[in-house]
Design a protein around this motif. Structure first.
Motif, PDB file in Angstrom:
ATOM      1  N   ILE A   3     -57.958  55.677 -27.030  1.00 20.84           N
ATOM      2  CA  ILE A   3     -58.526  56.111 -26.097  1.00 20.84           C
ATOM      3  C   ILE A   3     -58.779  56.779 -24.840  1.00 20.84           C
ATOM      4  O   ILE A   3     -58.913  58.011 -24.616  1.00 20.84           O
ATOM      5  N   VAL A   4     -56.963  57.121 -24.750  1.00 25.10           N
ATOM      6  CA  VAL A   4     -56.284  57.691 -23.864  1.00 25.10           C
ATOM      7  C   VAL A   4     -56.333  58.998 -24.373  1.00 25.10           C
ATOM      8  O   VAL A   4     -57.111  59.826 -23.509  1.00 25.10           O
ATOM      9  N   GLU A   5     -55.764  59.338 -25.272  1.00 25.89           N
ATOM     10  CA  GLU A   5     -55.973  61.033 -25.783  1.00 25.89           C
ATOM     11  C   GLU A   5     -57.364  60.943 -25.935  1.00 25.89           C
ATOM     12  O   GLU A   5     -57.308  62.013 -25.865  1.00 25.89           O
ATOM     13  N   PHE A   6     -58.751  60.049 -26.242  1.00 28.28           N
ATOM     14  CA  PHE A   6     -59.845  60.799 -26.841  1.00 28.28           C
ATOM     15  C   PHE A   6     -60.340  61.624 -25.007  1.00 28.28           C
ATOM     16  O   PHE A   6     -60.892  62.334 -24.810  1.00 28.28           O
ATOM     17  N   MET A   7     -59.897  60.353 -23.757  1.00 27.98           N
ATOM     18  CA  MET A   7     -60.001  60.864 -22.406  1.00 27.98           C
ATOM     19  C   MET A   7     -59.515  62.103 -21.817  1.00 27.98           C
ATOM     20  O   MET A   7     -60.280  62.798 -21.636  1.00 27.98           O
ATOM     21  N   SER A   8     -58.259  62.579 -22.174  1.00 29.97           N
ATOM     22  CA  SER A   8     -57.828  64.125 -22.128  1.00 29.97           C
ATOM     23  C   SER A   8     -58.101  65.331 -22.911  1.00 29.97           C
ATOM     24  O   SER A   8     -58.332  66.094 -22.570  1.00 29.97           O
ATOM     25  N   SER A   9     -59.031  64.467 -24.090  1.00 28.92           N
ATOM     26  CA  SER A   9     -59.646  65.664 -24.794  1.00 28.92           C
ATOM     27  C   SER A   9     -61.395  66.548 -24.536  1.00 28.92           C
ATOM     28  O   SER A   9     -61.467  67.404 -24.656  1.00 28.92           O
ATOM     29  N   GLY A  10     -61.633  65.273 -23.904  1.00 28.60           N
ATOM     30  CA  GLY A  10     -62.512  65.748 -22.598  1.00 28.60           C
ATOM     31  C   GLY A  10     -63.564  64.963 -22.629  1.00 28.60           C
ATOM     32  O   GLY A  10     -65.373  65.911 -23.045  1.00 28.60           O
TER      33      GLY A  10
END
Length: 384
Positions: free
Chosen positions: A340-347
């Motif tokens: 989830i955090v990785e996807f959040m970081s990708s915008g």
């Protein structure tokens, strides 16, 4: 961070002893041109009062969603133009101007509570104008040895008197290393109260406190531990106290139980080292007690070494996971949060993240709304 219910904030407002003192201190401090900072505004009562007393601007900080209630209350009372509500922790806030008055009440039962002191120190250094006023100004902490069977039995009776015939002492060892709260009458004090710390918010730097307290027992009785309370000075001449015998306040009184009850005689000597250290967002408390017999000063009647650290049941497996040389691997919950955090970081938008997470972990999420709840929780925690 303590999160209170709306009814909890209502109980604070209904506490006349507390509120009357804060009202007097605010009325005395606020001038027509004052800028006021309210830390932990809750439903906004101090911010409203500051406006009522003439403040030109109030910055009201509250990290929880209670701020929405404060926003509605400010609007219906006609102060929305003067109160700026900020949903953040105070140490993350930058103000466009310095405050002439900083008001807060982010104590718990005791002022040594979570991030109370670091928040006050930070606000004083960064957000208070030169010559500005802090409300409260200081808290003085007191302690006494007490005879309180009603509080002690509430803690130990389940483990002392097992009607099923089992030895439950392992649990007793834990619960007697946890402090609780409960009111105490003056007649239950076996020693004269002693002041063991003063928290001067105009100068304080460290959240950690340690002091040795020594008593000669003034009244014979069966002692069960220590009661600890505080006197609050909001401004010179304006104060309140939750001491035994005073009108009951929202804060109650802290009770630190001893490992065992001890029969004390007049003249016995009690020495306690009381220590509080902030670790993360919580305090580790220690209360080490030595009691000497007045008839034979070399005879130790009791010697207890207690700490809230011993009140935390931790299995060897969990302790191993905190060791410096432990190499962790993520479990499934960790993998979900990492993704989830990785996807959040990708915008990526939250709805899209929820769909991707559901696809990746179909056994954990029955539908997209369930996944969106998990994603939303992390968004509230980590997004700007």
């Amino acid at each position: 961070m303590a999160i209170y219910s709306i009814s909890g904030y209502g109980s604070m407002i209904a506490d006349k002893g507390r509120m009357d003192a804060y009202v007097k201190a605010l009325r005395q401090a606020v001038k027509p041109a004052s800028v006021v900072l309210d830390i932990g505004t809750g439903t906004g009562i101090f911010a409203l009062l500051a406006c009522q007393f003439g403040a030109k601007k109030v910055y009201a900080i509250e990290p929880s969603d209670t701020i929405q209630v404060a926003r509605e209350i400010a609007y219906v009372n006609g102060y929305a133009d003067r109160i700026q509500l900020i949903q953040q922790l105070s140490n993350q806030v930058k103000l466009p101007e310095l405050a002439d008055v900083i008001i807060s009440d982010i104590r718990g039962v005791l002022p040594l509570f979570q991030q109370h002191i670091p928040s006050i120190v930070d606000a004083r250094k960064r957000l208070l104008a030169p010559g500005g006023i802090m409300i409260p100004q200081r808290d003085t902490l007191w302690a006494a040895v007490v005879e309180v069977p009603h509080l002690y039995n509430r803690i130990v009776s389940a483990w002392d008197d097992s009607e099923y015939g089992f030895d439950m002492k392992a649990a007793r060892q834990i619960v007697t290393n946890i402090w609780s709260k409960g009111w105490v009458a003056p007649a239950q004090l076996l020693t004269t109260p002693q002041s063991w710390a003063t928290l001067d918010y105009t100068t304080i730097e460290s959240p950690d406190i340690s002091a040795e307290i020594n008593w000669d027992v003034a009244k014979s009785g069966t002692a069960h531990g220590l009661s600890v309370w505080f006197d609050a000075t909001l401004a010179e001449g304006i104060s309140f106290s939750n001491a035994p015998g005073m009108p009951e306040l929202i804060y109650s009184i802290a009770f630190f139980p001893w490992t065992e009850a001890v029969l004390l005689r007049v003249g016995d000597k009690v020495s306690v080292t009381l220590q509080a250290n902030l670790v993360g967002d919580d305090y580790i408390w220690r209360w080490n007690t030595c009691i000497l017999n007045q008839e034979n000063p070399t005879e130790i009647k009791a010697n207890f070494k207690q700490s809230t650290f011993f009140g935390m049941p931790l299995s060897p497996a969990q302790l191993r996971k905190t060791a410096a040389n432990y190499v962790p691997t993520l479990n499934e919950d960790g993998e979900i949060d990492r993704l989830i955090v990785e996807f959040m970081s990708s915008g990526m938008a939250l709805g899209d993240i929820a769909n991707r997470v559901k696809e990746k972990f179909p056994s954990r999420f029955r539908n997209s709304p369930e996944a969106l709840t998990r994603v939303g929780d992390l968004s509230k925690k980590y997004s700007k």
